[in-house]
Write a protein that holds these residues in place. Structure first.
Motif, PDB file in Angstrom:
ATOM      1  N   LEU A 190      49.762 -10.301  87.832  1.00 52.68           N
ATOM      2  CA  LEU A 190      49.599  -9.360  88.942  1.00 52.68           C
ATOM      3  C   LEU A 190      50.120  -9.946  90.237  1.00 52.68           C
ATOM      4  O   LEU A 190      49.929 -11.123  90.532  1.00 52.68           O
ATOM      5  N   ARG A 191      50.767  -9.119  91.016  1.00 52.65           N
ATOM      6  CA  ARG A 191      51.240  -9.508  92.334  1.00 52.65           C
ATOM      7  C   ARG A 191      50.787  -8.447  93.322  1.00 52.65           C
ATOM      8  O   ARG A 191      50.893  -7.252  93.055  1.00 52.65           O
ATOM      9  N   LEU A 214      62.416  -0.266  93.374  1.00 54.57           N
ATOM     10  CA  LEU A 214      61.822  -1.538  93.766  1.00 54.57           C
ATOM     11  C   LEU A 214      60.337  -1.390  94.076  1.00 54.57           C
ATOM     12  O   LEU A 214      59.500  -2.158  93.579  1.00 54.57           O
ATOM     13  N   TRP A 215      59.994  -0.383  94.879  1.00 52.33           N
ATOM     14  CA  TRP A 215      58.589  -0.197  95.263  1.00 52.33           C
ATOM     15  C   TRP A 215      57.752   0.284  94.083  1.00 52.33           C
ATOM     16  O   TRP A 215      56.586  -0.099  93.945  1.00 52.33           O
ATOM     17  N   LEU A 216      58.342   1.084  93.215  1.00 49.22           N
ATOM     18  CA  LEU A 216      57.608   1.491  92.011  1.00 49.22           C
ATOM     19  C   LEU A 216      57.312   0.278  91.133  1.00 49.22           C
ATOM     20  O   LEU A 216      56.232   0.170  90.547  1.00 49.22           O
ATOM     21  N   GLY A 217      58.268  -0.647  91.054  1.00 49.01           N
ATOM     22  CA  GLY A 217      58.051  -1.859  90.289  1.00 49.01           C
ATOM     23  C   GLY A 217      56.921  -2.692  90.867  1.00 49.01           C
ATOM     24  O   GLY A 217      56.092  -3.230  90.134  1.00 49.01           O
ATOM     25  N   ARG A 218      56.871  -2.776  92.190  1.00 47.05           N
ATOM     26  CA  ARG A 218      55.803  -3.551  92.824  1.00 47.05           C
ATOM     27  C   ARG A 218      54.444  -2.874  92.651  1.00 47.05           C
ATOM     28  O   ARG A 218      53.415  -3.552  92.497  1.00 47.05           O
ATOM     29  N   LEU A 219      54.434  -1.563  92.670  1.00 46.65           N
ATOM     30  CA  LEU A 219      53.183  -0.836  92.406  1.00 46.65           C
ATOM     31  C   LEU A 219      52.716  -1.085  90.977  1.00 46.65           C
ATOM     32  O   LEU A 219      51.519  -1.194  90.708  1.00 46.65           O
ATOM     33  N   ASN A 220      53.653  -1.174  90.055  1.00 45.16           N
ATOM     34  CA  ASN A 220      53.304  -1.459  88.657  1.00 45.16           C
ATOM     35  C   ASN A 220      52.701  -2.848  88.496  1.00 45.16           C
ATOM     36  O   ASN A 220      51.826  -3.061  87.655  1.00 45.16           O
ATOM     37  N   GLU A 221      53.169  -3.788  89.309  1.00 46.54           N
ATOM     38  CA  GLU A 221      52.762  -5.183  89.148  1.00 46.54           C
ATOM     39  C   GLU A 221      51.418  -5.495  89.794  1.00 46.54           C
ATOM     40  O   GLU A 221      50.827  -6.545  89.514  1.00 46.54           O
ATOM     41  N   THR A 222      50.946  -4.615  90.670  1.00 45.25           N
ATOM     42  CA  THR A 222      49.662  -4.872  91.307  1.00 45.25           C
ATOM     43  C   THR A 222      48.538  -4.281  90.465  1.00 45.25           C
ATOM     44  O   THR A 222      48.752  -3.831  89.349  1.00 45.25           O
ATOM     45  N   ASP A 224      44.786  -1.910  89.864  1.00 48.51           N
ATOM     46  CA  ASP A 224      44.319  -0.544  90.100  1.00 48.51           C
ATOM     47  C   ASP A 224      43.701  -0.362  91.477  1.00 48.51           C
ATOM     48  O   ASP A 224      43.932   0.653  92.147  1.00 48.51           O
ATOM     49  N   ALA A 225      42.899  -1.345  91.909  1.00 49.48           N
ATOM     50  CA  ALA A 225      42.208  -1.191  93.193  1.00 49.48           C
ATOM     51  C   ALA A 225      43.203  -1.072  94.347  1.00 49.48           C
ATOM     52  O   ALA A 225      43.027  -0.246  95.253  1.00 49.48           O
ATOM     53  N   GLN A 226      44.282  -1.883  94.312  1.00 49.76           N
ATOM     54  CA  GLN A 226      45.250  -1.782  95.403  1.00 49.76           C
ATOM     55  C   GLN A 226      46.088  -0.519  95.278  1.00 49.76           C
ATOM     56  O   GLN A 226      46.442   0.095  96.280  1.00 49.76           O
ATOM     57  N   ARG A 227      46.392  -0.113  94.048  1.00 53.73           N
ATOM     58  CA  ARG A 227      47.128   1.146  93.887  1.00 53.73           C
ATOM     59  C   ARG A 227      46.319   2.309  94.452  1.00 53.73           C
ATOM     60  O   ARG A 227      46.870   3.214  95.080  1.00 53.73           O
ATOM     61  N   GLU A 228      45.015   2.310  94.205  1.00 55.88           N
ATOM     62  CA  GLU A 228      44.162   3.367  94.759  1.00 55.88           C
ATOM     63  C   GLU A 228      44.252   3.385  96.282  1.00 55.88           C
ATOM     64  O   GLU A 228      44.368   4.453  96.901  1.00 55.88           O
ATOM     65  N   LEU A 229      44.205   2.197  96.881  1.00 59.49           N
ATOM     66  CA  LEU A 229      44.306   2.092  98.336  1.00 59.49           C
ATOM     67  C   LEU A 229      45.649   2.602  98.840  1.00 59.49           C
ATOM     68  O   LEU A 229      45.717   3.382  99.792  1.00 59.49           O
ATOM     69  N   LEU A 230      46.737   2.184  98.178  1.00 61.40           N
ATOM     70  CA  LEU A 230      48.079   2.523  98.656  1.00 61.40           C
ATOM     71  C   LEU A 230      48.384   4.006  98.499  1.00 61.40           C
ATOM     72  O   LEU A 230      48.953   4.631  99.401  1.00 61.40           O
ATOM     73  N   PHE A 231      48.010   4.592  97.361  1.00 59.51           N
ATOM     74  CA  PHE A 231      48.293   6.014  97.171  1.00 59.51           C
ATOM     75  C   PHE A 231      47.426   6.867  98.093  1.00 59.51           C
ATOM     76  O   PHE A 231      47.858   7.927  98.547  1.00 59.51           O
ATOM     77  N   GLY A 232      46.204   6.421  98.363  1.00 57.78           N
ATOM     78  CA  GLY A 232      45.382   7.128  99.342  1.00 57.78           C
ATOM     79  C   GLY A 232      45.972   7.036 100.727  1.00 57.78           C
ATOM     80  O   GLY A 232      45.970   8.008 101.502  1.00 57.78           O
ATOM     81  N   THR A 233      46.524   5.863 101.055  1.00 54.67           N
ATOM     82  CA  THR A 233      47.123   5.653 102.380  1.00 54.67           C
ATOM     83  C   THR A 233      48.330   6.558 102.597  1.00 54.67           C
ATOM     84  O   THR A 233      48.465   7.197 103.652  1.00 54.67           O
ATOM     85  N   ILE A 234      49.222   6.618 101.606  1.00 54.07           N
ATOM     86  CA  ILE A 234      50.429   7.422 101.821  1.00 54.07           C
ATOM     87  C   ILE A 234      50.127   8.919 101.759  1.00 54.07           C
ATOM     88  O   ILE A 234      50.867   9.722 102.344  1.00 54.07           O
ATOM     89  N   HIS A 235      49.052   9.306 101.065  1.00 51.73           N
ATOM     90  CA  HIS A 235      48.637  10.716 101.142  1.00 51.73           C
ATOM     91  C   HIS A 235      48.217  11.034 102.570  1.00 51.73           C
ATOM     92  O   HIS A 235      48.556  12.103 103.113  1.00 51.73           O
ATOM     93  N   GLY A 236      47.498  10.110 103.206  1.00 51.38           N
ATOM     94  CA  GLY A 236      47.114  10.307 104.592  1.00 51.38           C
ATOM     95  C   GLY A 236      48.311  10.378 105.513  1.00 51.38           C
ATOM     96  O   GLY A 236      48.345  11.181 106.462  1.00 51.38           O
TER      97      GLY A 236
END
Length: 443
Positions: A190-191, A214-222, A224-236
């Motif tokens: 995980l990164r 590139l960003w999809l790859g980085r999302l894959n490598e992190t 679940d907790a950070q993905r939840e944060l990031l997808f919530g952030t960009i929805h905002g």
């Protein structure tokens, strides 16, 4: 006896215990005038030694822990299980620190919202390191609980502190198994995602294909907790009225590529954030959020009231185009839009009748013809009618105040088209309540 050799990628070979080791322990304790039971029994030592290779073989990078694990094995061979668990625990703590460093200390600082450098990592107590590893998803909840039990065992039964008792071979092997399974065996790849850089990129110019990948790859490598944060952030960010269109398009791209992998938590967070806008009276953001759910084909996450509003609007736009000037050319984009929405899950019950009547009405035309380009779109929607929607369709000719029923009754071309529409339906999907009428209408 302290040497550990790797026979293969899946097999660890330990040398046999020399025949003089166990007798030597007995002689040693006798010479010192201490009871033999201050050390593990001969039987416990033998069984622990036999079980060791099975646990060690699951450590993928065993050489990086060779010194500590060699000491552990030597301690086991002479019955010092209290020292052995201390070495195993220290190896586990070093591995967890390594995983945190690999995740990215700057990213950890962003998640914790405070400075976090290597010195902060080294200063963390074992309990705090376990909590951080759980927060970063480097260990599971199960792993956290079992490793925390190991921590308590190490604090009370190891040579690191005055011991309150002794462990036997089974208890030692269980301890080692948990350390291996939840700390040493899983070399996490995980990164963390640099949140600041991610948001800057999203808000920047339109993504090129390579940048999006590139960003999809980085999302894959992190995790679940950070993905939840990031997808919530960009929805905002999407729902911010001041957000520029390129950023919104970037966000739609990320969601459309990743939405099939969404966890229930990501979906739940989206719904909660969407609902919060309405609860707070932020109608502007709520309206934009509704558009967002349409764009990413996730309106099935909304409640029936909101889905009804979206579908009803699309139906009315299609029907207005159908009834308007140059309708045969204007209908296709509105028909495509309604098809997209209808395929995002079952429609609310209170909109199904209107949906069916307007789709069938557009398909059979107005007596002067119909939209050739939109025809395949209507046929696809008709084929996908649910049994309840099929029933609504079969009941159309019986309605007295229906424009579509009037076309069926008064125009032979519309009547033939209606019969063609019925033939698109699989008869096995026709409800028994209208099966007789269906057969009569098909002829």
């Amino acid at each position: 006896m302290s040497e550990i050799t790797r026979a293969s990628s899946t097999k660890i070979q330990l040398p046999s215990l020399p025949q003089n080791v166990l007798p030597a322990i007995n002689e040693f304790t006798k010479a010192l005038g201490i009871p033999r039971n201050v050390l593990a029994s001969d039987e416990d030592i033998e069984y622990a030694w036999i079980a060791l290779p099975r646990e060690l073989r699951d450590i993928p990078d065993i050489n990086s822990h060779g010194e500590l694990l060699a000491r552990m094995c030597v301690a086991v061979s002479v019955g010092l299980f209290d020292s052995a668990i201390n070495y195993a625990w220290n190896a586990s703590i070093l591995k967890l620190r390594e995983k945190v460093k690999n995740f990215g200390l700057p990213i950890v600082a962003q998640i914790l919202q405070k400075d976090f450098e290597e010195k902060h990592l080294l200063d963390k107590q074992d309990s705090e390191l376990l909590e951080l590893s759980l927060k970063l998803n480097l260990v599971t909840e199960e792993g956290y609980l079992l490793l925390d039990q190991c921590r308590a065992t190490r604090n009370n039964f190891s040579a690191a502190h005055p011991s309150i008792g002794q462990l036997n071979d089974r208890e030692f092997i269980v301890f080692l198994n948990r350390c291996v399974t939840y700390a040493l065996a899983k070399s996490s790849s995980l990164r963390g995602v640099d949140i600041g850089a991610f948001i800057t990129a999203v808000k920047g110019s339109r993504f090129a294909e390579e940048q999006c990948s590139l960003w999809l790859g980085r999302l894959n490598e992190t995790h679940d907790a950070q993905r939840e944060l990031l997808f919530g952030t960009i929805h905002g960010i999407y729902c911010d009225p001041n957000t520029l269109e390129p950023a919104r398009l970037n966000i739609i791209d990320l969601y459309n590529h990743y939405k099939e992998k969404f966890t229930s938590n990501i979906r739940s967070n989206l719904i909660n954030q969407h609902s919060d806008y309405l609860a707070k009276g932020d109608t502007q953001r709520h309206k934009i959020s509704v558009q967002f759910f349409e764009k990413v084909a996730l309106i099935n996450l909304l409640n029936d009231y909101e889905k009804h509003s979206i579908i009803s609007k699309a139906i009315n736009q299609l029907w207005n185009a159908h009834e308007g000037w140059n309708n045969f050319h204007n209908e296709p984009p509105f028909a495509e839009r309604l098809l997209e929405l209808s395929e995002q899950g079952s429609l609310p019950l209170n909109i199904q009748e209107e949906f069916v009547e307007k789709v069938v009405g557009c398909y059979i035309g107005n007596g002067s013809g119909f939209s050739w380009k939109a025809e395949p779109i209507y046929e696809q929607m008709i084929r996908e009618f649910s049994p309840k929607e099929i029933q609504h369709m079969i009941e159309i000719p019986q309605k007295k105040s229906s424009l579509v029923a009037n076309r069926f009754t008064s125009n032979s071309t519309c009547r033939r088209k209606f019969q063609n529409a019925l033939k698109l339906i699989d008869i096995s999907s026709v409800p028994n309540a209208v099966l007789i009428n269906y057969k009569k209408l098909v002829g």
